[in-house]
Write a protein that holds these residues in place. Structure first.
Motif, PDB file in Angstrom:
ATOM      1  N   VAL A   1       1.678   4.832  -4.950  1.00 30.98           N
ATOM      2  CA  VAL A   1       2.327   3.910  -4.010  1.00 30.98           C
ATOM      3  C   VAL A   1       1.372   3.572  -2.871  1.00 30.98           C
ATOM      4  O   VAL A   1       1.275   2.402  -2.445  1.00 30.98           O
ATOM      5  CB  VAL A   1       3.638   4.513  -3.464  1.00 30.98           C
ATOM      6  CG1 VAL A   1       4.205   3.629  -2.356  1.00 30.98           C
ATOM      7  CG2 VAL A   1       4.667   4.661  -4.578  1.00 30.98           C
ATOM      8  N   ILE A   2       0.659   4.558  -2.351  1.00 27.85           N
ATOM      9  CA  ILE A   2      -0.323   4.310  -1.292  1.00 27.85           C
ATOM     10  C   ILE A   2      -1.372   3.311  -1.770  1.00 27.85           C
ATOM     11  O   ILE A   2      -1.711   2.344  -1.072  1.00 27.85           O
ATOM     12  CB  ILE A   2      -0.991   5.625  -0.855  1.00 27.85           C
ATOM     13  CG1 ILE A   2       0.017   6.533  -0.143  1.00 27.85           C
ATOM     14  CG2 ILE A   2      -2.185   5.349   0.065  1.00 27.85           C
ATOM     15  CD1 ILE A   2      -0.491   7.950   0.093  1.00 27.85           C
ATOM     16  N   THR A   3      -1.872   3.528  -2.978  1.00 24.02           N
ATOM     17  CA  THR A   3      -2.937   2.660  -3.512  1.00 24.02           C
ATOM     18  C   THR A   3      -2.438   1.244  -3.753  1.00 24.02           C
ATOM     19  O   THR A   3      -3.119   0.267  -3.400  1.00 24.02           O
ATOM     20  CB  THR A   3      -3.474   3.262  -4.827  1.00 24.02           C
ATOM     21  OG1 THR A   3      -3.896   4.610  -4.601  1.00 24.02           O
ATOM     22  CG2 THR A   3      -4.647   2.449  -5.353  1.00 24.02           C
TER      23      THR A   3
ATOM     24  N   GLN B   1       2.037   7.072   6.630  1.00 23.00           N
ATOM     25  CA  GLN B   1       2.918   7.289   7.776  1.00 23.00           C
ATOM     26  C   GLN B   1       4.200   6.474   7.647  1.00 23.00           C
ATOM     27  O   GLN B   1       5.301   6.968   7.904  1.00 23.00           O
ATOM     28  CB  GLN B   1       2.197   6.926   9.073  1.00 23.00           C
ATOM     29  CG  GLN B   1       1.205   7.966   9.550  1.00 23.00           C
ATOM     30  CD  GLN B   1       0.372   7.488  10.720  1.00 23.00           C
ATOM     31  OE1 GLN B   1       0.587   6.398  11.260  1.00 23.00           O
ATOM     32  NE2 GLN B   1      -0.591   8.301  11.118  1.00 23.00           N
ATOM     33  N   ALA B   2       4.056   5.211   7.239  1.00 28.94           N
ATOM     34  CA  ALA B   2       5.235   4.351   7.055  1.00 28.94           C
ATOM     35  C   ALA B   2       6.109   4.866   5.918  1.00 28.94           C
ATOM     36  O   ALA B   2       7.339   4.841   6.005  1.00 28.94           O
ATOM     37  CB  ALA B   2       4.787   2.915   6.781  1.00 28.94           C
ATOM     38  N   MET B   3       5.482   5.340   4.839  1.00 30.55           N
ATOM     39  CA  MET B   3       6.240   5.912   3.720  1.00 30.55           C
ATOM     40  C   MET B   3       6.989   7.157   4.161  1.00 30.55           C
ATOM     41  O   MET B   3       8.179   7.333   3.847  1.00 30.55           O
ATOM     42  CB  MET B   3       5.290   6.246   2.572  1.00 30.55           C
ATOM     43  CG  MET B   3       4.656   5.040   1.904  1.00 30.55           C
ATOM     44  SD  MET B   3       3.229   5.489   0.875  1.00 30.55           S
ATOM     45  CE  MET B   3       3.975   6.610  -0.308  1.00 30.55           C
TER      46      MET B   3
ATOM     47  N   LEU C   1      12.024 -10.576  -1.507  1.00 32.36           N
ATOM     48  CA  LEU C   1      12.060  -9.847  -2.775  1.00 32.36           C
ATOM     49  C   LEU C   1      12.686  -8.466  -2.619  1.00 32.36           C
ATOM     50  O   LEU C   1      13.428  -8.016  -3.495  1.00 32.36           O
ATOM     51  CB  LEU C   1      10.641  -9.718  -3.332  1.00 32.36           C
ATOM     52  CG  LEU C   1      10.012 -11.001  -3.877  1.00 32.36           C
ATOM     53  CD1 LEU C   1       8.572 -10.751  -4.304  1.00 32.36           C
ATOM     54  CD2 LEU C   1      10.826 -11.548  -5.056  1.00 32.36           C
ATOM     55  N   SER C   2      12.380  -7.782  -1.520  1.00 33.98           N
ATOM     56  CA  SER C   2      12.960  -6.455  -1.317  1.00 33.98           C
ATOM     57  C   SER C   2      14.475  -6.547  -1.137  1.00 33.98           C
ATOM     58  O   SER C   2      15.229  -5.734  -1.698  1.00 33.98           O
ATOM     59  CB  SER C   2      12.318  -5.751  -0.124  1.00 33.98           C
ATOM     60  OG  SER C   2      12.526  -6.469   1.071  1.00 33.98           O
TER      61      SER C   2
ATOM     62  N   PHE D   1      13.320   1.265  -0.644  1.00 34.93           N
ATOM     63  CA  PHE D   1      12.081   1.917  -0.207  1.00 34.93           C
ATOM     64  C   PHE D   1      11.092   0.901   0.356  1.00 34.93           C
ATOM     65  O   PHE D   1      10.504   1.110   1.420  1.00 34.93           O
ATOM     66  CB  PHE D   1      11.447   2.668  -1.382  1.00 34.93           C
ATOM     67  CG  PHE D   1      10.059   3.168  -1.084  1.00 34.93           C
ATOM     68  CD1 PHE D   1       9.876   4.306  -0.304  1.00 34.93           C
ATOM     69  CD2 PHE D   1       8.932   2.498  -1.553  1.00 34.93           C
ATOM     70  CE1 PHE D   1       8.593   4.766  -0.002  1.00 34.93           C
ATOM     71  CE2 PHE D   1       7.658   2.949  -1.261  1.00 34.93           C
ATOM     72  CZ  PHE D   1       7.493   4.088  -0.485  1.00 34.93           C
ATOM     73  N   THR D   2      10.911  -0.211  -0.354  1.00 30.07           N
ATOM     74  CA  THR D   2       9.966  -1.240   0.094  1.00 30.07           C
ATOM     75  C   THR D   2      10.375  -1.802   1.447  1.00 30.07           C
ATOM     76  O   THR D   2       9.537  -1.987   2.342  1.00 30.07           O
ATOM     77  CB  THR D   2       9.888  -2.377  -0.944  1.00 30.07           C
ATOM     78  OG1 THR D   2       9.496  -1.842  -2.206  1.00 30.07           O
ATOM     79  CG2 THR D   2       8.881  -3.431  -0.514  1.00 30.07           C
ATOM     80  N   PHE D   3      11.657  -2.071   1.615  1.00 26.92           N
ATOM     81  CA  PHE D   3      12.147  -2.626   2.879  1.00 26.92           C
ATOM     82  C   PHE D   3      11.886  -1.658   4.028  1.00 26.92           C
ATOM     83  O   PHE D   3      11.366  -2.049   5.083  1.00 26.92           O
ATOM     84  CB  PHE D   3      13.638  -2.942   2.783  1.00 26.92           C
ATOM     85  CG  PHE D   3      14.192  -3.618   4.000  1.00 26.92           C
ATOM     86  CD1 PHE D   3      14.189  -5.000   4.103  1.00 26.92           C
ATOM     87  CD2 PHE D   3      14.704  -2.870   5.060  1.00 26.92           C
ATOM     88  CE1 PHE D   3      14.684  -5.629   5.242  1.00 26.92           C
ATOM     89  CE2 PHE D   3      15.195  -3.495   6.197  1.00 26.92           C
ATOM     90  CZ  PHE D   3      15.188  -4.873   6.286  1.00 26.92           C
TER      91      PHE D   3
END
Length: 407
Positions: A235-237, A89-91, A24-25, A378-380
């Motif tokens: 986004v975190i949530t 951290q990943a974000m 999807l990403s 961003f998701t990828f």
């Protein structure tokens, strides 16, 4: 108090970035590229550069908010969010790429005069030119191309360096198990927050407010920070809820969700306070050079979106998240967070479009396609980084407190 211990959970579990999430990403990225290329031919360069700026800025803001979230937890020595720190951290790890993308967009927009043409136009600061603008000329010591790019590079570079350093120290902590990495994280976070707090208003002045160089608001920086912070929290949530539904993060419970919900609720109120104060004072004073900002946003193409933005970003969280139980239910939190992410995208749309797009105004496939494309990128990046390490900072000194968190 809870009775969980380290032995109850598998803190070495990994998220595998494959299957539907990866497909999807990548599909969103492809759709975005097609929509952006087509938009330049159909909608015109002004509208598409405005869309690119909108999404590049939003992308960078969400990543920067994640870095700020990390730093705040270290400086405040908060224990409750320890079990979910891998997500911000990943974000934050995507911030360097987001920063480069934003700088490229602003550079291309400046060179093509599709962005910032209110202050970057031939002869606009030359008293002998027919295009001379005394107001813009008075700001030229600050608002000039070298200064603009120097600030973008310095600010975003600093944010990126600290974001990467905090993530690297956390991963190092997993291997070493001592307090050395935590102590360094505390020190770096304190420095980062001072830099971030003083420079984010200036960054928003440059990137967004200077699109309309005749207008100025001292509230604009904090208005942008509130939108950035709420978006990052959402986004975190959303990521936490989706990971839990996929069978991960068993140590994160409704108490952690409740705290995130309280932050989202509180800062949605703060966003509304700054929004209303900025709007009400300008409207009440009725000074032409101030009211022109909102006059543009009451034109037929933008007025419905202007009011919809305040309804989504204020009324929705107040009505839905006021109740304690609502902040502890995954379905409700997921709905509100997705709604607020759309609402703050609309907020940035209202900030950017009226001062940039003079022809081919509107809302359609170009905006949706660009949003899908950047959302896919961003998701990828975020999920790919998340898959590289364990989902829990297993040697963090406050992990045990996070396991027993109960409110």
């Amino acid at each position: 108090m809870g009775t969980h211990s380290h032995t109850t959970y598998n803190f070495d579990e990994r998220f595998e970035f494959a299957g539907k999430a990866r497909t999807l990403s990548l599909a969103a990225i492809v759709i975005g590229i097609i929509a952006i290329v087509a938009g330049f031919f159909v909608e015109g360069s002004h509208r598409m550069f405005a869309n690119l700026l909108l999404m590049g800025y939003y992308f960078t803001c969400v990543c920067a908010a994640a870095a700020c979230f990390l730093a705040l937890q270290y400086v405040s020595q908060a224990g409750w969010p320890t079990g979910l720190l891998r997500i911000p951290q990943a974000m934050a790890s995507a911030l360097p790429i987001a920063s480069i993308v934003l700088i490229i967009i602003t550079g291309l927009g400046l060179s093509s005069h599709n962005l910032y043409h209110h202050w970057h136009a031939e002869g606009i600061t030359d008293p002998n030119s027919p295009h001379y603008d005394a107001l813009v000329a008075g700001k030229s010591a600050f608002l000039n191309v070298p200064g603009f790019f120097a600030r973008q590079i310095i600010f975003l570079g600093a944010y990126s360096i600290f974001a990467m350093a905090l993530a690297k120290l956390s991963y190092k902590e997993d291997l070493e198990g001592s307090l050395n990495s935590y102590k360094k994280s505390f020190k770096y976070s304190a420095i980062f927050l001072v830099i971030f707090g003083f420079t984010t208003p200036i960054w928003s002045f440059d990137t967004v407010m200077s699109l309309e160089a005749h207008w100025f608001s001292t509230m604009f920086g904090w208005y942008n920070f509130a939108a950035m912070w709420v978006s990052g929290l959402c986004v975190i949530t959303v990521t936490i809820i989706l990971l839990k539904r996929a069978g991960h993060l068993s140590w994160v419970n409704e108490n952690h969700l409740h705290d995130l919900g309280k932050l989202i609720f509180g800062f949605s109120i703060f966003w509304t306070y700054v929004w209303f104060a900025q709007f009400m004072l300008i409207w009440y004073a009725n000074i032409p050079e101030e009211t022109v900002y909102f006059y543009k946003r009451w034109e037929p193409e933008y007025k419905p979106w202007f009011w919809l933005s305040i309804i989504i970003n204020f009324v929705a969280p107040v009505l839905i998240l006021m109740d304690r139980d609502a902040k502890r239910k995954e379905n409700i939190m997921l709905f509100v967070c997705i709604l607020l992410l759309l609402g703050h995208w609309l907020d940035y749309y209202i900030m950017i479009m009226p001062g940039t797009v003079e022809e081919h105004r509107g809302f359609g496939l170009s905006e949706i396609g660009a949003a899908l494309g950047f959302g896919g990128v961003f998701t990828f990046l975020m999920l790919n980084k998340l898959s590289k390490h364990s989902l829990a900072p297993k040697n963090h000194p406050f992990l045990e407190e996070s396991l027993h968190h109960q409110i």
